[in-house]
Write an enzyme that holds these catalytic residues in place. Structure first.
Site, PDB file in Angstrom:
ATOM      1  N   LYS A 141       8.216  -5.988 -10.636  1.00 55.77           N
ATOM      2  CA  LYS A 141       9.113  -6.602 -11.789  1.00 55.77           C
ATOM      3  C   LYS A 141      10.073  -7.879 -11.402  1.00 55.77           C
ATOM      4  O   LYS A 141      10.360  -8.765 -12.129  1.00 55.77           O
ATOM      5  CB  LYS A 141      10.211  -5.665 -12.191  1.00 55.77           C
ATOM      6  CG  LYS A 141       9.516  -4.640 -12.989  1.00 55.77           C
ATOM      7  CD  LYS A 141      10.682  -3.457 -13.606  1.00 55.77           C
ATOM      8  CE  LYS A 141      11.207  -2.803 -12.651  1.00 55.77           C
ATOM      9  NZ  LYS A 141      10.354  -1.717 -12.026  1.00 55.77           N
ATOM     10  N   PHE A 182       0.762  -1.202   0.066  1.00 58.47           N
ATOM     11  CA  PHE A 182      -0.062  -0.070  -0.013  1.00 58.47           C
ATOM     12  C   PHE A 182       0.870   1.074  -0.142  1.00 58.47           C
ATOM     13  O   PHE A 182       0.757   2.204   0.644  1.00 58.47           O
ATOM     14  CB  PHE A 182      -0.846  -0.036   1.141  1.00 58.47           C
ATOM     15  CG  PHE A 182      -2.229   0.784   1.049  1.00 58.47           C
ATOM     16  CD1 PHE A 182      -3.027   0.603  -0.014  1.00 58.47           C
ATOM     17  CD2 PHE A 182      -2.635   1.635   1.892  1.00 58.47           C
ATOM     18  CE1 PHE A 182      -4.309   1.203  -0.489  1.00 58.47           C
ATOM     19  CE2 PHE A 182      -3.972   2.441   2.013  1.00 58.47           C
ATOM     20  CZ  PHE A 182      -4.460   2.303   0.619  1.00 58.47           C
ATOM     21  N   GLY A 209      12.397  13.770  -7.903  1.00 52.44           N
ATOM     22  CA  GLY A 209      11.795  12.400  -7.412  1.00 52.44           C
ATOM     23  C   GLY A 209      11.958  11.330  -8.550  1.00 52.44           C
ATOM     24  O   GLY A 209      11.254  10.348  -8.441  1.00 52.44           O
ATOM     25  N   THR A 264       4.152  -4.802  -4.015  1.00 48.98           N
ATOM     26  CA  THR A 264       5.285  -4.759  -3.267  1.00 48.98           C
ATOM     27  C   THR A 264       6.408  -4.218  -4.097  1.00 48.98           C
ATOM     28  O   THR A 264       6.534  -4.148  -5.291  1.00 48.98           O
ATOM     29  CB  THR A 264       5.624  -6.044  -2.445  1.00 48.98           C
ATOM     30  OG1 THR A 264       5.717  -7.195  -3.507  1.00 48.98           O
ATOM     31  CG2 THR A 264       4.257  -6.414  -1.456  1.00 48.98           C
ATOM     32  N   LYS A 272      13.105  -5.308 -17.393  1.00 51.61           N
ATOM     33  CA  LYS A 272      11.968  -4.934 -18.048  1.00 51.61           C
ATOM     34  C   LYS A 272      11.794  -5.844 -19.666  1.00 51.61           C
ATOM     35  O   LYS A 272      11.204  -6.573 -19.681  1.00 51.61           O
ATOM     36  CB  LYS A 272      11.458  -3.621 -18.435  1.00 51.61           C
ATOM     37  CG  LYS A 272      11.042  -2.828 -17.261  1.00 51.61           C
ATOM     38  CD  LYS A 272      11.109  -1.532 -17.292  1.00 51.61           C
ATOM     39  CE  LYS A 272      10.519  -0.643 -16.064  1.00 51.61           C
ATOM     40  NZ  LYS A 272      10.965   0.678 -16.047  1.00 51.61           N
ATOM     41  N   GLU A 329      16.547   7.412  -7.893  1.00 50.46           N
ATOM     42  CA  GLU A 329      16.713   7.143  -6.466  1.00 50.46           C
ATOM     43  C   GLU A 329      18.043   7.670  -5.908  1.00 50.46           C
ATOM     44  O   GLU A 329      18.762   8.289  -6.763  1.00 50.46           O
ATOM     45  CB  GLU A 329      16.569   5.602  -6.579  1.00 50.46           C
ATOM     46  CG  GLU A 329      15.723   4.826  -6.792  1.00 50.46           C
ATOM     47  CD  GLU A 329      14.222   5.113  -6.115  1.00 50.46           C
ATOM     48  OE1 GLU A 329      14.569   5.274  -4.898  1.00 50.46           O
ATOM     49  OE2 GLU A 329      13.197   4.999  -6.643  1.00 50.46           O
TER      50      GLU A 329
END
Lengths: 170, 332
Positions: free
Chosen positions: B121, B11, B203, B92, B221, B206
């Site tokens: 992923k 969440f 943003g 998650t 990917k 990272e």
């Protein structure tokens, strides 16, 4: 310039050497020879196709010499570098002997670096170079790129290639 | 009205995006005859479970106020196994070392007879074949549109819209962070480090950017694409990966002077998988700017089809997840 020449040889031993020797003598760089033994001309001669690189100024003299030695020059044409690709190299291009990098392509005889732009922002900073490579055909161009990939790998240069453009639809 | 019960595992930004998207599409879903009922929501601190359907609005505001959705301590695996529902949505975080907790969640869901929808992923890049087999063995749907290129529907396009075509190759830009950095370096002649810093401040990148700028994210990917579309059983180790950290502003300028841009391009052609900076002509459909993603698919019947769009963002990712949920809801 790269020349494609069709010669007609008499069907007796030693004729091929007779035809190729003068090309070397005139500093021609022989890139390929196709000897069609089973395809005789109506005149009973054997056609041979030779591709070589030679300075333009020496071509007429060479043709004359061949004819004098009994080799018939049936056709002379300039083989253009028809395929072209551009790439970018990043890294210590100059210090890893740029001349040698270009030489590796040029010495193939079927491909050459025809354009180079270099940007060197500072002594300790990596340089960036833009290269245009021309080759006789797509197949030779691929071979030239393989050589460049290998050189870039050994000299720790980042090679940036163009995306495939010939896969259609774009 | 068809009721489809869902567990939402995770969440964070994407999970909340899914909840708020479902809320905002309530009327649309009703018209479609679909009632999506969330029976379990978890985050790292705990969970909320309600077999009659969780109040999503309350869940979102509780998360905002207290930092957690938790009203109880049932674990994700307990919910997946013991609370009755049809679809498990795993959002998650991606973990590329062992794929957990997503991998365990997905395998447990298939074991418990739940369809799976995910944006994660890691498990797919590591164990695609195993997951796909688990879904097939149990006659369940496994949908993962959100794992690649955010809102851009690559898998739907290939598997549904282009059904019957043989895909012969795919090229794409699948990492928005790299695309942003390269675009800014080109436009502003910024050095790499400065463009990276700007991306971090906005943003888009990272604090540890290796995962993006090293080409790892793009490679993962590409592995998912290769598995889903070509069925190759490829893993991350089969990808030849070069990142963008060595790109200089001078190289971008040289490219630009010759009507090209440099992009981090993923390529699956002739059985080889490659992620590398490539020269792309400015007017080529792959030359998209900013954080955009793009995929160009070469097929035998339809020719080349290129789609681009937003590759990240919670609502954009939720778009793909919702589409997968609706697909399953229509088919069960």
């Amino acid at each position: 310039m790269i020349i494609s020449m069709t010669l007609e040889l008499k069907d007796i031993p030693g004729q091929l050497v007779l035809a190729l020797e003068p090309i070397s003598e005139f500093q021609g760089n022989i890139m390929g020879v196709v000897h069609q033994h089973e395809e005789k001309t109506p005149r009973g001669t054997i056609p041979v196709q030779v591709m070589f690189e030679i300075e333009q100024s020496r071509l007429a003299e060479l043709t004359e010499r061949l004819e004098k030695s009994g080799v018939r020059v049936a056709r002379v044409g300039e083989e253009r570098l028809r395929s072209s690709v551009y790439v970018i190299l990043i890294g210590h291009i100059v210090h890893s002997d740029m001349g040698d990098t270009i030489d590796k392509i040029d010495s193939t005889g079927f491909a050459e670096v025809v354009e180079l732009s270099l940007s060197m922002p500072g002594i300790d900073k990596p340089s960036s170079a833009y290269l245009v490579i021309n080759a006789v055909s797509d197949r030779e161009l691929d071979k030239a790129l393989d050589i460049l990939r290998d050189v870039a790998n050994r000299k720790e240069l980042l090679l940036i290639e163009t995306i495939r453009l010939n896969s259609g639809g774009t | 009205m068809k009721t489809v019960r869902i567990s939402l595992i995770g969440f964070g930004a994407v999970g909340q995006g899914v909840a708020s998207t479902v809320l905002s599409k309530r009327d649309f879903l009703k018209k479609q005859g679909i009632d999506l009922r969330f029976v379990g929501i978890t985050d790292s601190k705990g969970s909320e479970v309600d077999e009659n359907g969780i109040d999503l609005e309350a869940a979102i505001s509780r998360k905002k106020d207290t930092g957690s959705v938790a009203t109880g301590d049932m674990t994700a695996l307990e919910i997946i196994r013991n609370v009755k529902h049809e679809i498990m949505v795993d959002v998650t975080p991606t973990n590329i070392d062992d794929g957990e907790p997503g991998l365990g969640n997905m395998l447990s869901a298939f074991g418990a007879g739940r369809h799976v929808v995910t944006s994660n992923k890691g498990p797919l890049a590591l164990r695609f074949s195993e997951l796909n087999e688990a879904a097939e063995d149990n006659g369940l749907f496994f949908r993962y549109e959100a794992t690649v290129a955010g809102a851009v529907p690559i898998f739907n396009l290939v598997h549904e819209a282009l059904a019957g075509n043989t895909v012969t190759g795919i090229e794409g830009i699948l990492n928005g962070t790299c695309n942003y950095i390269l675009t800014r370096m080109t436009e502003e002649r910024m050095p790499y480090k400065l463009a990276l810093k700007e991306a971090q401040e906005l943003g888009f990148a990272e604090t540890d950017p290796t995962y993006d700028v090293g080409g790892i994210d793009a490679a993962l990917k590409l592995v998912i694409i290769a598995n889903s579309i070509f069925g190759t059983g490829a893993t991350y180790h089969d990808v030849d990966v070069t990142g963008i950290t060595k790109i200089t502003p001078e190289a971008l300028e040289l490219a630009s002077n010759n009507n090209s841009v440099i992009k981090l391009v993923c390529e699956a052609v002739n059985g080889t998988l490659k992620v590398a900076p490539r020269l792309v002509p400015k007017r080529h459909p792959l030359a998209v700017g900013g954080t955009l993603n793009v995929a160009s698919i070469q097929t035998d019947l339809a020719g080349r089809i290129t789609i681009s769009g937003k590759g990240a963002g919670s609502i954009e990712t939720a778009s793909s997840i919702l589409s997968d949920i609706i697909y399953i809801a229509r088919h069960v």
